[in-house]
Design an enzyme around this catalytic site. Structure first.
Site, PDB file in Angstrom:
ATOM      1  N   GLY A  20       0.822  -1.211   0.000  1.00  0.00           N
ATOM      2  CA  GLY A  20       0.000   0.000   0.000  1.00  0.00           C
ATOM      3  C   GLY A  20       0.853   1.256   0.000  1.00  0.00           C
ATOM      4  N   GLY A  90       6.499  -6.127   3.243  1.00  0.00           N
ATOM      5  CA  GLY A  90       6.464  -7.587   3.175  1.00  0.00           C
ATOM      6  C   GLY A  90       7.057  -8.143   1.890  1.00  0.00           C
ATOM      7  N   ALA A  95       6.753 -14.580  -0.764  1.00  0.00           N
ATOM      8  CA  ALA A  95       7.134 -15.631  -1.697  1.00  0.00           C
ATOM      9  C   ALA A  95       6.965 -15.203  -3.152  1.00  0.00           C
ATOM     10  CB  ALA A  95       6.291 -16.871  -1.418  1.00  0.00           C
ATOM     11  N   HIS A 477      -0.915 -14.075   6.306  1.00  0.00           N
ATOM     12  CA  HIS A 477      -1.898 -13.281   5.559  1.00  0.00           C
ATOM     13  C   HIS A 477      -2.934 -12.656   6.477  1.00  0.00           C
ATOM     14  CE1 HIS A 477      -0.822 -16.240   2.149  1.00  0.00           C
ATOM     15  NE2 HIS A 477      -0.002 -15.216   2.163  1.00  0.00           N
ATOM     16  N   GLY A 510      -3.262  -3.744   3.930  1.00  0.00           N
ATOM     17  CA  GLY A 510      -4.125  -4.914   4.101  1.00  0.00           C
ATOM     18  C   GLY A 510      -5.232  -4.718   5.117  1.00  0.00           C
TER      19      GLY A 510
HETATM   20  C1  LIG Z   1       7.049 -15.227   4.812  1.00  0.00           C
HETATM   21  C2  LIG Z   1       5.917 -14.519   4.100  1.00  0.00           C
HETATM   22  C3  LIG Z   1       5.564 -14.896   2.814  1.00  0.00           C
HETATM   23  C4  LIG Z   1       4.524 -14.247   2.160  1.00  0.00           C
HETATM   24  N1  LIG Z   1       4.224 -14.606   0.874  1.00  0.00           N
HETATM   25  C5  LIG Z   1       3.236 -13.956   0.217  1.00  0.00           C
HETATM   26  C6  LIG Z   1       2.958 -14.249  -1.141  1.00  0.00           C
HETATM   27  O1  LIG Z   1       3.620 -15.078  -1.772  1.00  0.00           O
HETATM   28  N2  LIG Z   1       1.960 -13.563  -1.751  1.00  0.00           N
HETATM   29  C7  LIG Z   1       1.214 -12.619  -1.105  1.00  0.00           C
HETATM   30  O2  LIG Z   1       0.305 -12.047  -1.714  1.00  0.00           O
HETATM   31  N3  LIG Z   1       1.486 -12.316   0.167  1.00  0.00           N
HETATM   32  C8  LIG Z   1       2.475 -12.937   0.839  1.00  0.00           C
HETATM   33  N4  LIG Z   1       2.757 -12.599   2.135  1.00  0.00           N
HETATM   34  C9  LIG Z   1       1.928 -11.545   2.776  1.00  0.00           C
HETATM   35  C10 LIG Z   1       2.363 -10.162   2.333  1.00  0.00           C
HETATM   36  O3  LIG Z   1       3.705  -9.945   2.679  1.00  0.00           O
HETATM   37  C11 LIG Z   1       1.474  -9.111   2.988  1.00  0.00           C
HETATM   38  O4  LIG Z   1       0.127  -9.430   2.768  1.00  0.00           O
HETATM   39  C12 LIG Z   1       1.735  -7.721   2.432  1.00  0.00           C
HETATM   40  O5  LIG Z   1       3.093  -7.393   2.553  1.00  0.00           O
HETATM   41  C13 LIG Z   1       0.888  -6.692   3.164  1.00  0.00           C
HETATM   42  O6  LIG Z   1       1.068  -5.448   2.532  1.00  0.00           O
HETATM   43  P1  LIG Z   1       0.775  -4.085   3.296  1.00  0.00           P
HETATM   44  O7  LIG Z   1       0.851  -2.988   2.320  1.00  0.00           O
HETATM   45  O8  LIG Z   1      -0.491  -4.261   4.071  1.00  0.00           O
HETATM   46  O9  LIG Z   1       1.920  -3.930   4.397  1.00  0.00           O
HETATM   47  P2  LIG Z   1       3.415  -4.461   4.478  1.00  0.00           P
HETATM   48  O10 LIG Z   1       3.895  -4.924   3.169  1.00  0.00           O
HETATM   49  O11 LIG Z   1       3.471  -5.419   5.611  1.00  0.00           O
HETATM   50  O12 LIG Z   1       4.218  -3.136   4.857  1.00  0.00           O
HETATM   51  C14 LIG Z   1       3.998  -2.428   6.040  1.00  0.00           C
HETATM   52  C15 LIG Z   1       5.286  -1.721   6.400  1.00  0.00           C
HETATM   53  O13 LIG Z   1       4.994  -0.739   7.401  1.00  0.00           O
HETATM   54  C16 LIG Z   1       6.092  -0.657   8.296  1.00  0.00           C
HETATM   55  N5  LIG Z   1       5.599  -0.113   9.563  1.00  0.00           N
HETATM   56  C17 LIG Z   1       4.762  -0.676  10.458  1.00  0.00           C
HETATM   57  N6  LIG Z   1       4.534   0.154  11.496  1.00  0.00           N
HETATM   58  C18 LIG Z   1       5.257   1.281  11.249  1.00  0.00           C
HETATM   59  C19 LIG Z   1       5.447   2.501  11.957  1.00  0.00           C
HETATM   60  N7  LIG Z   1       4.818   2.740  13.121  1.00  0.00           N
HETATM   61  N8  LIG Z   1       6.289   3.425  11.434  1.00  0.00           N
HETATM   62  C20 LIG Z   1       6.913   3.198  10.250  1.00  0.00           C
HETATM   63  N9  LIG Z   1       6.775   2.055   9.541  1.00  0.00           N
HETATM   64  C21 LIG Z   1       5.944   1.114  10.028  1.00  0.00           C
HETATM   65  C22 LIG Z   1       6.555  -2.104   8.418  1.00  0.00           C
HETATM   66  O14 LIG Z   1       7.906  -2.126   8.818  1.00  0.00           O
HETATM   67  C23 LIG Z   1       6.348  -2.631   6.998  1.00  0.00           C
HETATM   68  O15 LIG Z   1       7.524  -2.538   6.242  1.00  0.00           O
HETATM   69  C24 LIG Z   1       3.805 -13.208   2.801  1.00  0.00           C
HETATM   70  C25 LIG Z   1       4.181 -12.810   4.094  1.00  0.00           C
HETATM   71  C26 LIG Z   1       5.223 -13.453   4.742  1.00  0.00           C
HETATM   72  C27 LIG Z   1       5.594 -13.001   6.122  1.00  0.00           C
END
Ligand SMILES: Cc1cc2nc3c(=O)[nH]c(=O)nc-3n(C[C@H](O)[C@H](O)[C@H](O)COP(=O)(O)OP(=O)(O)OC[C@H]3O[C@@H](n4cnc5c(N)ncnc54)[C@H](O)[C@@H]3O)c2cc1C
Ligand code: SF4
Length: 557
Positions: A20, A90, A95, A477, A510
C-alpha cells in the site's frame, strides 16, 4: 488556518513502505506532490541479505534484542502472525505469489455495494499485475512435481496449476542468472537478473530476480523525488492548528527504530497522511493514537473484522531423499483438494533449517489435551519403530533440503477481533490482544493429503508444533481491522480509503480488506491502492479538503 504550500515539510507523509505504501508514494509523486515515506525497517540489498535463516540477527526483526532483520512473528491467542518489516515492506520476505481473488469477494463483507467493484477493479488488477511483473511460474522444482503426483493420487490432479508470480525468469531455453537492463519500466527501472531457482524468496532474493517493491514502485517513487526515511518509526500523528479534523494538516513524530538509547525524536508536518503500516501495524498505531487522544475520532470499529485466511501449515519430510526439495521458487504450484481447500507447495532455500525446530510428526484429532496425548503417543511409537529415522526428522539439520511445506488455505468465513488491552501477564502497558472464536487448526482433508504426499516419497507427514500444543494456527496473511464500510458505525474508512472523521487522511494497506480473499493478498492490496490513488487529484488542482462520505466510486465522480 490556511497554510501555504511551503509551510509544510511535505504534502503527504506515507507511513510504511509495503504494498500500500509504495503504490501510494509512487502515484502521489507522479501527481506532483512532495512525499515522504517513513519506514521502520532497514534497507536491504543482495549484499546484506542473510544466506540462510541461521543468521537470525539479519532475518528476524526484534530491534530491542539486537535482531534487525526483515521478518517478524507475532504471537496472539488466536494466531501466530508472520509479517515483513523492511524498506519494501512484506515484499522482501514474501514468496512472490500474486493471485487475484474470485469475483465473489466483492459480495461479502462491509464493502458490498459501496462501489461498482466488479466493473472497476479489473483495470486496477491489470495495472497492479503489470507494475509487479506478474507472470506464470515456469520453474517447477522436485517439490512441485511431487505435489502434482500427490494431487493425482488424491483424485484432484486436474486442479494442479503453476502459480502466478512476480519473479524475473529466463526466457525458454536460456540460461538463468543473467543480468539485463530494466525489463519492466521502459528502461526507467533498475537492471535485473534472472531467477536461479534457489528457493530463497522468503529469505530475501540475493540475485535481484524477485520483483520486490524497492525494485519497482518504490524505486520509481524515489527516483522521481519521494524522500524515504528508513529505520524510522512513526509514534505520533496529530492534527495541527487546533483543527481536530486535520483540515489544517498534521504533525508526524518519529523515532529511530533500531536505536537502543538515543532514539533521535523528530517531527515533520504535512497536509495529508497515508497509513500503510500493514493490517497489524496500522491497527497498533491507530489504537495507540486514539487512546492518547492524538486521533480520538478514529472509528470504534478499529480492530474489528480481522481475518487470517483460515490457514494451516503441514508438510512432509523425507530424510535422504534423492533430490534437493529446496530447489525451485518459494511457492511454485498449487492444487485444490476441494472447492474450499487450496494447497500450495512451499520451500525454504538449502541451509535455512531453523523452521525445523517448529515441525513435528503429523497428528490428527480435535485440538486440546487429547490431541497432545495422541501426538506424544505418535512420537513414541515412531521412535520405537524407526528410532534412527524419527530422530533424523525431528532435528533441524538438513530440514530445507528434505522438507516440503504444504500451505493449506480455506475460503471459509471466519474472523477475529483485535483489542487494545493490558494482558494479564504484563499489566504495565496495553498491547494488541486477539478476541473471538478460534480459527480451526485441524483440517482433516489437508492432513490426509499430507499423508499421501509423504507416502510418495517414503517420508514422514509433519505438522507445526504450535498448532498441536497451543491450537494456534500460523498465518502470513493477516488482513482487516480498519475495513472499508459505509459509515464509521461499520468500519474505519470509506470506499476511497478516506478515514472517517478526518480530512486528507487515508489508509492503504491490508487492514482495509473487508472479506476473506482465499488467496494471497498482496495483489489485491496493490490493486485497491491503485484505485484509491486514482481519486486523488493532481497537486495543482487539489483543494485539500478530501473527507469520507462524498462520492465513493469512479462511476460516481
Ligand atoms: C514469509 C511470508 C511470505 C509471504 N508470501 C506472500 C505471497 O507469496 N503472496 C502474497 O500475496 N502475500 C504474501 N505474504 C503476505 C504479504 O507480505 C502481505 O500481505 C503484504 O506485505 C501486506 O502489505 P501491506 O501494504 O499491508 O503492508 P506491508 O507490506 O506489511 O508493509 C507495512 C510496512 O509498514 C512498516 N511499519 C509498520 N509500522 C510502522 C510505523 N509505526 N512506522 C513506520 N513504519 C511502520 C513495516 O515495517 C512494513 O515494512 C507473505 C508474508 C510473509 C511473512
Ligand atoms: S528462487 Fe532464488 S533467485 Fe529466484 S526469485 Fe527466489 S530467491 Fe530469487
Amino acid at each position: 488556518m490556511n497554510h501555504g504550500k511551503n509551510q509544510f515539510d511535505f504534502d503527504f507523509i506515507v507511513i510504511g513502505s509495503g504494498f500500500g505504501g509504495s503504490v501510494s508514494a509512487h502515484r502521489l509523486v507522479e501527481k506532483g506532490y512532495r512525499v515522504a515515506v517513513m519506514e521502520m525497517g532497514r534497507r536491504w540489498t543482495p549484499e546484506n541479505l542473510p544466506r540462510t535463516s541461521w543468521s537470525i540477527h539479519r532475518w528476524f526483526w526484534r530491534p530491542r534484542l539486537g535482531l534487525r532483520g526483515f521478518f517478524n512473528m507475532r504471537f496472539f491467542k488466536h494466531a501466530t502472525i508472520f509479517h515483513g518489516c523492511a524498506v519494501g515492506g512484506g515484499s522482501i520476505t514474501y514468496a512472490g505469489t500474486l493471485l487475484a481473488p474470485p469475483e465473489k469477494v466483492w459480495d461479502a463483507g462491509s464493502w458490498t455495494g459501496l462501489a461498482k467493484w466488479k466493473a472497476e477493479m479489473p483495470q486496477h488488477y491489470e495495472t497492479a499485475a503489470r507494475m509487479l511483473g506478474v507472470t506464470e511460474n515456469r520453474i517447477l522444482g522436485p517439490a512441485d512435481h511431487l505435489l502434482k503426483k500427490a494431487a493425482e493420487a488424491a483424485g484432484s490432479g486436474h486442479t494442479f496449476y503453476c502459480t502466478k508470480v512476480g519473479i524475473f525468469q529466463a526466457a525458454e531455453g536460456k540460461p538463468d542468472n543473467q543480468t539485463f537492463p530494466d525489463p519492466f519500466f521502459g528502461g526507467e527501472g533498475p537492471e535485473r537478473t534472472t531467477c536461479t531457482a534457489c528457493g530463497g524468496c522468503m529469505m530475501g532474493c540475493r540475485y535481484g530476480a524477485k520483483n520486490t517493491l524497492d525494485l519497482g514502485y518504490l524505486y520509481l517513487a524515489e527516483k522521481r523525488g519521494a524522500r524515504l526515511f528508513p529505520e524510522t518509526r512513526v509514534v505520533n500523528v496529530r492534527p495541527l492548528g487546533g483543527a481536530s479534523d486535520g483540515s489544517a494538516g498534521y504533525e508526524v513524530s518519529t523515532v529511530k527504530s533500531t536505536a537502543w538509547f538515543r532514539r533521535q525524536p523528530r517531527c515533520f508536518t504535512s497536509r495529508g497522511v497515508i497509513f500503510s503500516a500493514s493490517s497489524l501495524g496500522t491497527m497498533e498505531l491507530l489504537f495507540h493514537l486514539k487512546e492518547k487522544a492524538s486521533l480520538p475520532g478514529i472509528s470504534n470499529q478499529l480492530g474489528r473484522h480481522v481475518r487470517t485466511n483460515s490457514e494451516s501449515l503441514i508438510g512432509a519430510r523425507t530424510p535422504g531423499y534423492s533430490q534437493d526439495l529446496s530447489q525451485g521458487i518459494a511457492i511454485g504450484s498449487g492444487v485444490y483438494i476441494d472447492e474450499h481447500t487450496h494447497i500450495e507447495a512451499v520451500r525454504y532455500p538449502r541451509g535455512s533449517d531453523t523452521m525445523g525446530f517448529l515441525t513435528t510428526i503429523l497428528t490428527d484429532g480435535r485440538p486440546g489435551p487429547q490431541r497432545i496425548g495422541l501426538w506424544l503417543k505418535n512420537v513414541l511409537v515412531s521412535l520405537f519403530r524407526h528410532p534412527f529415522k524419527t530422530v533424523r526428522v525431528l532435528q533441524p539439520l538438513g530440514w530445507a533440503r528434505e522438507f516440503v511445506i504444504l500451505l493449506c488455505m480455506q475460503t471459509l468465513e471466519g474472523e477475529i477481533e483485535m483489542r487494545w488491552q493490558r494482558p494479564w501477564f504484563w499489566p504495565f502497558r496495553k498491547f494488541l490482544v486477539s478476541w473471538g472464536e478460534k480459527v480451526p487448526t485441524y483440517i482433516p482433508k489437508a492432513n490426509e493429503f499430507a499423508q499421501k504426499f509423504a507416502k510418495l516419497t517414503g517420508g514422514f507427514a509433519m505438522s507445526m508444533l504450535p498448532e498441536i500444543l497451543f491450537d494456534v494456527p500460523g498465518t502470513a496473511h493477516c488482513i482487516g481491522g480498519c475495513v472499508i464500510a459505509d459509515s464509521s458505525g461499520h468500519g474505519v474508512v470509506d470506499a476511497r480509503h478516506r478515514v472517517f472523521n478526518y480530512k486528507n487522511m487515508y489508509i492503504c494497506d491490508g487492514s482495509v480488506v473487508a472479506a476473506n480473499l482465499g488467496v494471497n493478498p498482496s495483489l489485491t492490496i496493490t490493486a485497491l491502492t491503485e484505485r484509491a490513488m486514482s481519486f486523488i487529484p493532481p497537486a495543482v488542482e487539489t483543494q485539500w479538503n478530501d473527507s469520507a462520505g462524498g462520492a465513493t466510486s469512479s462511476s460516481l465522480v
